[in-house]
Design an enzyme around this catalytic site. Structure first.
Site, mmCIF file in Angstrom:
data_model
loop_
_atom_site.group_PDB
_atom_site.id
_atom_site.type_symbol
_atom_site.label_atom_id
_atom_site.label_comp_id
_atom_site.label_asym_id
_atom_site.label_seq_id
_atom_site.Cartn_x
_atom_site.Cartn_y
_atom_site.Cartn_z
ATOM 1 N N HIS A 1 0.880 -1.170 0.000
ATOM 2 C CA HIS A 1 0.000 0.000 0.000
ATOM 3 C C HIS A 1 0.921 1.224 0.000
ATOM 4 O O HIS A 1 1.988 1.195 0.616
ATOM 5 C CB HIS A 1 -0.829 0.112 1.278
ATOM 6 C CG HIS A 1 -1.747 -1.032 1.575
ATOM 7 N ND1 HIS A 1 -1.336 -2.182 2.168
ATOM 8 C CD2 HIS A 1 -3.080 -1.159 1.388
ATOM 9 C CE1 HIS A 1 -2.374 -2.991 2.338
ATOM 10 N NE2 HIS A 1 -3.451 -2.409 1.869
ATOM 11 N N ASP B 1 2.201 2.055 3.419
ATOM 12 C CA ASP B 1 3.143 1.135 4.096
ATOM 13 C C ASP B 1 4.568 1.538 3.795
ATOM 14 O O ASP B 1 5.442 1.425 4.646
ATOM 15 C CB ASP B 1 3.110 -0.318 3.570
ATOM 16 C CG ASP B 1 1.761 -0.896 3.389
ATOM 17 O OD1 ASP B 1 0.878 -0.552 4.163
ATOM 18 O OD2 ASP B 1 1.609 -1.725 2.466
HETATM 19 C C1 XUL Z 1 -7.351 -6.724 4.472
HETATM 20 C C2 XUL Z 1 -6.573 -7.122 3.278
HETATM 21 C C3 XUL Z 1 -5.776 -6.042 2.642
HETATM 22 C C4 XUL Z 1 -5.707 -6.126 1.156
HETATM 23 C C5 XUL Z 1 -5.005 -4.973 0.494
HETATM 24 O O1 XUL Z 1 -8.003 -7.782 5.092
HETATM 25 O O2 XUL Z 1 -6.564 -8.268 2.898
HETATM 26 O O3 XUL Z 1 -4.509 -6.041 3.199
HETATM 27 O O4 XUL Z 1 -5.080 -7.304 0.729
HETATM 28 O O5 XUL Z 1 -5.532 -3.746 0.851
#
Ligand code: XUL
Ligand code: CO
Length: 437
Positions: free
Chosen positions: A101, A104
């Site tokens: 993300h 992150d």
């Molecule tokens: C949350 C989840 C996230 C997604 C990406 O449960 O799985 O981490 O994979 O936003």
């Protein structure tokens, strides 16, 4: 070059007899299974958020993780140093992909401009490290759920300004994913749902979510990004009801809003469980619609009802997952992405290696077992025979559209009753799978 894992050299394949905890027993990247190498079948990916940002906190206590390379600050130099450590880890592990993300990898600034600048500063390092190691970005995504501004959702917020902010954030995340040569981009609707319908205009929120995704598709074309778009279903957490609740709900939403040609699904094991399904079920639903894109590989705990995001070690789970993947032609742009975190009690850096090695070996075994079951052919033959009444006679007439209710009534008046059913042989088939485990 960072040396956060001084005592660990590259993780090697040593075979099933090895007792070395820092070696693969089954994942042998170059070994061919069916038509491809294990490396190309599995396309393993490490997630940045759990592995490099997860501190091991829970609602009852602060983080426990020891990460000596991280000074705990929200500074850009700390984020850059962490990025180099992440690549040292992935290189030593032998993972060909990673996923992140925006928030992150780089700290959020005081405003959007500052956040974008921070992101650019870390992306420079990611780019250098990708070049140095050959590790690629499986998918990028934007965190549209942590900041308090997203309390009511992002694309589905009641506040139009929040929609605009989220759009600007995804625009930047798409540009960065494109710049890093990402194979895809994932939309997980973290807070796209509701806690109570008393304050929610559901139809309007769904229209807005579709508008948001169309704008993303338009922008993708505008910048020439060729990566695959994914939606990641999840039924609850953090909201009571998430709009992307499971594979079937996502497909229906995408179809209703003319988005289906632009998206595939990124299915996560623990999300399937929370939805009251198996991963196998979700994969069948997506596969049948031609929308099986990628998987977030993890597992829940049978005794805990929430998204525990544990590393997958069950050979049954990985066997069924790989059977479904092979059935639908395997991964193309997608990967086996370990959206999983080490337990709060496993706080040493070496636990990150144990966790990933175990997950990779579990999937490699699942792949080998699934390929053996397919080669044996008895399972597929049983299913084929189970539907044999559709291959000719009245079954073929129905499937081809030649028989309507009139013809079917005439046929059945003549037959008098349906031919006897054959046994479904569930126990026989479960025993058959056990022959290969
Ligand atoms: C949350 C989840 C996230 C997604 C990406 O449960 O799985 O981490 O994979 O936003
Ligand atoms: Co996920």
């Amino acid at each position: 070059m960072a040396t956060a894992f001084k005592n660990i050299s590259g993780i090697k394949y040593e075979g099933p007899k090895s007792k070395n905890p820092l070696a693969f027993k089954h994942y042998n990247p170059a070994q061919r299974v069916e038509n491809k190498t294990m490396r190309d079948h599995l396309r393993f990916s490490v997630v940045y958020w759990h592995t490099f940002r997860g501190a091991g906190s829970d609602p009852f206590g602060v983080g426990t993780a020891l990460r000596p390379w991280d000074d705990g600050s929200n500074s850009v130099p700390n984020a850059q140093r962490r990025a180099r450590v992440a690549f040292e880890f992935m290189e030593k592990l032998g993972a060909p992909f990673y996923a992140f993300h925006d928030r992150d990898v780089a700290p959020e600034g005081g405003n959007l401009r500052e956040s974008n600048r921070n992101l650019d500063a870390v992306v420079r390092v990611l780019k250098e490290e990708q070049k140095r190691t050959g590790i690629r970005l499986l998918w990028g995504t934007a965190n549209l759920f942590s900041n308090p501004r997203f309390a009511h959702g992002a694309a589905t917020s009641c506040n139009a300004d929040v929609f605009a902010f989220a759009a600007a954030q995804v625009k930047k995340a798409l540009e960065v994913t494109h710049e890093l040569g990402g194979a895809g981009y994932t939309f997980w609707g973290g807070r796209e749902g509701y806690s109570t319908l008393l304050n929610t205009d559901m139809k309007r929120e769904l229209d807005h979510l579709a508008r948001f995704l169309h704008l993303a598709v338009d922008y993708k074309k505008q910048i020439g990004f060729q990566g695959q778009f994914y939606i990641e279903p999840k039924p609850k957490e953090p909201t009571k009801h998430q709009y992307d609740s499971d594979a079937a709900a996502c497909l229906n939403f995408l179809r209703e809003y003319d988005l289906l040609p632009h998206f595939k699904l990124n299915l996560e094991t623990n999300h399937a469980t929370l939805a009251g399904h198996t991963m196998q079920h979700e994969m069948e639903v997506a596969g049948a619609a031609g929308a099986l894109g990628s998987i977030d590989a993890n597992t829940g705990d049978e005794l805990l009802g929430w998204d525990t995001d544990q590393f997958p070690t069950s050979i049954y789970l990985t066997t069924h997952t790989m059977l479904a993947l092979l059935k639908y032609g395997g991964l193309s742009t997608g990967g086996v992405n370990f959206d999983a975190k080490v337990r709060r009690e496993s706080f040493e850096p070496i636990d990150l290696f144990h966790a990933h090695i175990g997950g990779m070996d579990a999937f490699a075994r699942g792949l080998k077992i699934a390929a053996a079951i397919r080669k044996d052919g008895r399972l597929a033959e049983f299913v084929k025979q189970r539907y044999a009444s559709w291959d000719s006679g009245i079954g073929a007439e129905i499937e081809s559209g030649r028989a309507g209710f009139n013809e079917l009534e005439t046929y059945m008046l003549k037959e008098g009753d349906a031919a006897r059913n054959a046994s479904g042989r569930q126990e026989f088939l479960e025993n058959l799978i056990n022959e290969f485990i």
